[in-house]
Write a protein that holds these residues in place. Structure first.
Motif, PDB file in Angstrom:
ATOM      1  N   THR A   1       0.808  -1.219   0.000  1.00  0.00           N
ATOM      2  CA  THR A   1       0.000   0.000   0.000  1.00  0.00           C
ATOM      3  C   THR A   1       0.843   1.271   0.000  1.00  0.00           C
ATOM      4  OG1 THR A   1      -0.145  -0.310   2.381  1.00  0.00           O
ATOM      5  CG2 THR A   1      -2.051  -0.977   1.075  1.00  0.00           C
TER       6      THR A   1
ATOM      7  N   ILE B   1      -6.793  -3.685  -1.095  1.00  0.00           N
ATOM      8  CA  ILE B   1      -6.744  -2.223  -1.135  1.00  0.00           C
ATOM      9  C   ILE B   1      -6.152  -1.747  -2.460  1.00  0.00           C
ATOM     10  CG2 ILE B   1      -5.597  -0.218  -0.104  1.00  0.00           C
ATOM     11  CD1 ILE B   1      -5.932  -1.605   2.603  1.00  0.00           C
TER      12      ILE B   1
ATOM     13  N   GLU C   1      -7.334   5.564  -7.188  1.00  0.00           N
ATOM     14  CA  GLU C   1      -7.841   4.243  -6.843  1.00  0.00           C
ATOM     15  C   GLU C   1      -8.724   4.324  -5.617  1.00  0.00           C
ATOM     16  OE1 GLU C   1      -4.980   1.256  -6.170  1.00  0.00           O
ATOM     17  OE2 GLU C   1      -4.838   0.709  -8.268  1.00  0.00           O
ATOM     18  N   SER C   2      -9.747   3.508  -5.632  1.00  0.00           N
ATOM     19  CA  SER C   2     -10.562   3.412  -4.429  1.00  0.00           C
ATOM     20  C   SER C   2      -9.835   2.537  -3.424  1.00  0.00           C
ATOM     21  CB  SER C   2     -11.903   2.784  -4.789  1.00  0.00           C
ATOM     22  OG  SER C   2     -12.548   2.378  -3.624  1.00  0.00           O
ATOM     23  N   ARG C   3      -9.794   2.947  -2.180  1.00  0.00           N
ATOM     24  CA  ARG C   3      -9.136   2.130  -1.167  1.00  0.00           C
ATOM     25  C   ARG C   3     -10.158   1.470  -0.242  1.00  0.00           C
ATOM     26  NH1 ARG C   3      -3.049   2.996   0.266  1.00  0.00           N
ATOM     27  NH2 ARG C   3      -2.379   2.901  -1.880  1.00  0.00           N
ATOM     28  N   LEU C   4     -11.403   1.436  -0.702  1.00  0.00           N
ATOM     29  CA  LEU C   4     -12.425   0.780   0.107  1.00  0.00           C
ATOM     30  C   LEU C   4     -12.403  -0.715  -0.197  1.00  0.00           C
ATOM     31  CD1 LEU C   4     -15.273   3.361  -0.376  1.00  0.00           C
ATOM     32  CD2 LEU C   4     -14.001   2.971   1.698  1.00  0.00           C
ATOM     33  N   ARG C   5     -11.625  -1.451   0.569  1.00  0.00           N
ATOM     34  CA  ARG C   5     -11.413  -2.866   0.253  1.00  0.00           C
ATOM     35  C   ARG C   5     -12.649  -3.708   0.532  1.00  0.00           C
ATOM     36  NH1 ARG C   5      -9.010  -1.371   4.726  1.00  0.00           N
ATOM     37  NH2 ARG C   5      -9.446  -2.443   6.695  1.00  0.00           N
ATOM     38  N   ASN C   6     -13.548  -3.234   1.403  1.00  0.00           N
ATOM     39  CA  ASN C   6     -14.700  -4.049   1.772  1.00  0.00           C
ATOM     40  C   ASN C   6     -15.914  -3.816   0.883  1.00  0.00           C
ATOM     41  OD1 ASN C   6     -13.303  -5.281   3.766  1.00  0.00           O
ATOM     42  ND2 ASN C   6     -14.025  -3.947   5.394  1.00  0.00           N
TER      43      ASN C   6
ATOM     44  N   ASN D   1      -5.999  -3.413  -5.182  1.00  0.00           N
ATOM     45  CA  ASN D   1      -6.658  -4.092  -6.294  1.00  0.00           C
ATOM     46  C   ASN D   1      -5.757  -5.082  -7.019  1.00  0.00           C
ATOM     47  OD1 ASN D   1      -9.225  -2.979  -5.989  1.00  0.00           O
ATOM     48  ND2 ASN D   1      -8.554  -1.091  -6.992  1.00  0.00           N
TER      49      ASN D   1
ATOM     50  N   GLU E   1      -5.551  -8.110   2.982  1.00  0.00           N
ATOM     51  CA  GLU E   1      -6.249  -6.821   2.944  1.00  0.00           C
ATOM     52  C   GLU E   1      -5.486  -5.831   2.081  1.00  0.00           C
ATOM     53  OE1 GLU E   1      -7.492  -5.009   6.498  1.00  0.00           O
ATOM     54  OE2 GLU E   1      -9.175  -6.410   6.751  1.00  0.00           O
ATOM     55  N   SER E   2      -4.147  -5.851   2.186  1.00  0.00           N
ATOM     56  CA  SER E   2      -3.345  -4.913   1.389  1.00  0.00           C
ATOM     57  C   SER E   2      -3.587  -5.126  -0.094  1.00  0.00           C
ATOM     58  CB  SER E   2      -1.856  -5.095   1.691  1.00  0.00           C
ATOM     59  OG  SER E   2      -1.608  -4.913   3.056  1.00  0.00           O
TER      60      SER E   2
ATOM     61  N   ARG F   1     -14.339  -2.644  -8.585  1.00  0.00           N
ATOM     62  CA  ARG F   1     -13.726  -1.352  -8.252  1.00  0.00           C
ATOM     63  C   ARG F   1     -12.975  -0.775  -9.449  1.00  0.00           C
ATOM     64  NH1 ARG F   1     -12.937  -3.902  -2.982  1.00  0.00           N
ATOM     65  NH2 ARG F   1     -10.906  -4.680  -3.616  1.00  0.00           N
TER      66      ARG F   1
END
Lengths: 284, 166
Positions: free
Chosen positions: A189, A226, B3-8, A228, A222-223, B15
């Motif tokens: 990230t 984030i 970039e969107s950082r909304l992972r959920n 993608n 999760e990273s 996305r």
């Protein structure tokens, strides 16, 4: 005491060797018909499994679908082909079973999101349904092959100490990357700061275990979400498969199972890269 | 890169697709995996809040479990078991196989099957000794596991056995 034990052992040995002995054998068992384990010949379960079925796991180039651009063949749209790299022939369910892929954790540690992949429990040990696992693994291998074919970077991640060496070796063998040590926050990230310059991030992450060293979910999952990046991951019965793009339900602890996954991932990537070279040669 | 950082929220694919549709990312700049994902989408949508599929987890039991338990009760675990080699049988497995083979013969009384299996194993070169009477009392009164009259070593209860082998 020691002498008596030696005598017992000797009597058993002599009995087994087919010679007569005046010493009385052990009470409950008079002779043992079992073969002695030969640890030299088979260094691991995986070795013997692969040695037995070596001919089946190798995908011959003649079995693969036609390469693009060949004069006598129509041009194949690679992405429309259901199995362009022949990953379905890379392994069998029997091999997975012999490598212990079906073995999960104890019932009490079950993550309820993994219920749909489970066949049942044997004396409270959860058992995976290997038919489901095979489908998911084949999908994951296909996607991994396509990304490799397009020149993508694969990053193998595993925080399991006993398996980290073989994971790193796999990455070396197929010319990709591995991260099996402490994961510094921001490696994906905040890569520009961490590495001191513009950095190309991997195109797919392969988790041989989705847990970190304290049995919580690896931060890289999760990273990756984030930033993608799609992920392929082996998820055991105590893991959360939701954020993994291509989850593969299976045992992520046993070395034999990890060797099996490493073998199929490595073979798939190597096949895809070789296919790329062949196709480029055909085109030029 | 925006970039969107909304992972959920959504998936990696939705996305990026949103960024392309909104004009924040050019279609030519899409990630390398984008087309692959579109052609081979995962079986389960990889969202953080995916609803759980509930499934009853059943016990896996086999008919020979009772025989095997009986074996270990009387003979403990004799011999060496090679965990490395996937081939070969343990002593208990040989006993179970012999027992089930003999159970097909209806002339042998059901309460003498264990002794018959031991004799058979001894004849094949694997004599086993035990202190007590080895036969299972299958028709133990009041025990629902042993009250199946037709097949005494099969349980009568509400268990459902899985078939052995693939």
């Amino acid at each position: 005491m020691l002498a008596r034990r030696t005598a017992q052992w000797l009597s058993q040995y002599l009995h087994r060797a087919g010679t007569t002995s005046t010493l009385q054998p052990r009470r409950h068992v008079q002779s043992l018909p079992l073969e002695q384990p030969n640890f030299r010949q088979s260094s691991s379960v995986f070795d013997s499994v692969i040695r037995e079925s070596k001919d089946q796991t190798v995908v011959r180039s003649s079995e693969l679908p036609p390469a693009i651009g060949r004069a006598d063949e129509p041009i194949v749209d690679i992405l429309k082909h259901p199995d362009y790299f022949g990953v379905k022939k890379l392994f069998t369910v029997k091999e997975m079973f012999q490598c212990g892929v079906h073995l999960g954790h104890m019932g009490g540690t079950l993550n309820e999101r993994m219920q749909q992949f489970i066949f049942g429990k044997r004396f409270n040990q959860l058992i995976f349904d290997l038919d489901i696992t095979a489908e998911y693994l084949r999908d994951a291998l296909n996607v991994l092959s396509h990304i490799s074919y397009r020149g993508g970077i694969v990053l193998f991640v595993c925080r399991d100490r006993q398996n980290c060496h073989i994971v790193e070796q796999t990455a070396i063998d197929c010319g990709e990357y591995a991260h099996t040590r402490y994961w510094t926050g921001g490696t994906l990230t905040d890569a520009t700061n961490i590495f001191g310059g513009a950095t190309r991030l991997p195109d797919v992450l392969v988790f041989l275990s989705t847990m970190n060293s304290i049995l919580e979910q690896h931060i890289a999952i999760e990273s990756a979400a984030i930033v993608n990046i799609p992920t392929v991951g082996i998820v055991d019965t105590n893991c959360n498969p939701n954020l993994i793009t291509y989850p593969v339900p299976g045992n992520d602890d046993s070395p034999s199972a990890i060797e099996f996954y490493c073998h199929v991932f490595k073979t798939a990537i190597q096949n895809a890269k070789q296919r790329r070279l062949d196709d480029d040669r055909m085109k030029s | 890169m925006a970039e969107s950082r909304l992972r959920n929220l959504g998936t990696v694919f939705t996305r990026i697709k949103g960024l392309i549709r909104g004009g924040a990312m050019k279609f030519e700049d899409r990630p390398l995996w984008y087309d692959v994902y579109e052609a081979f989408p995962p079986k389960l949508t990889p969202t953080a809040e995916r609803p759980t599929v509930f499934k009853e987890i059943k016990d896996i039991m086999y008919p020979e479990d009772i025989i095997r338990a009986h074996f270990y009760k009387h003979f403990s675990s004799p011999g060496v078991i090679n965990l490395v080699s996937p081939t070969g049988h343990t002593l208990s497995q040989k006993f179970v196989d012999t027992f089930l083979e003999l159970a097909k013969d209806s002339r042998i009384p059901r309460n003498q099957l264990v002794q018959a299996a031991l004799d058979e194993m001894a004849a094949q070169g694997t004599p086993l000794e035990s202190e007590a009477n080895v036969d299972i009392d299958y028709r133990k009164a009041g025990d629902p596991v042993y009250t199946n009259e037709r097949e005494p070593f099969m349980p009568a209860g509400p268990f459902k056995w899985h078939k052995r082998g693939v």
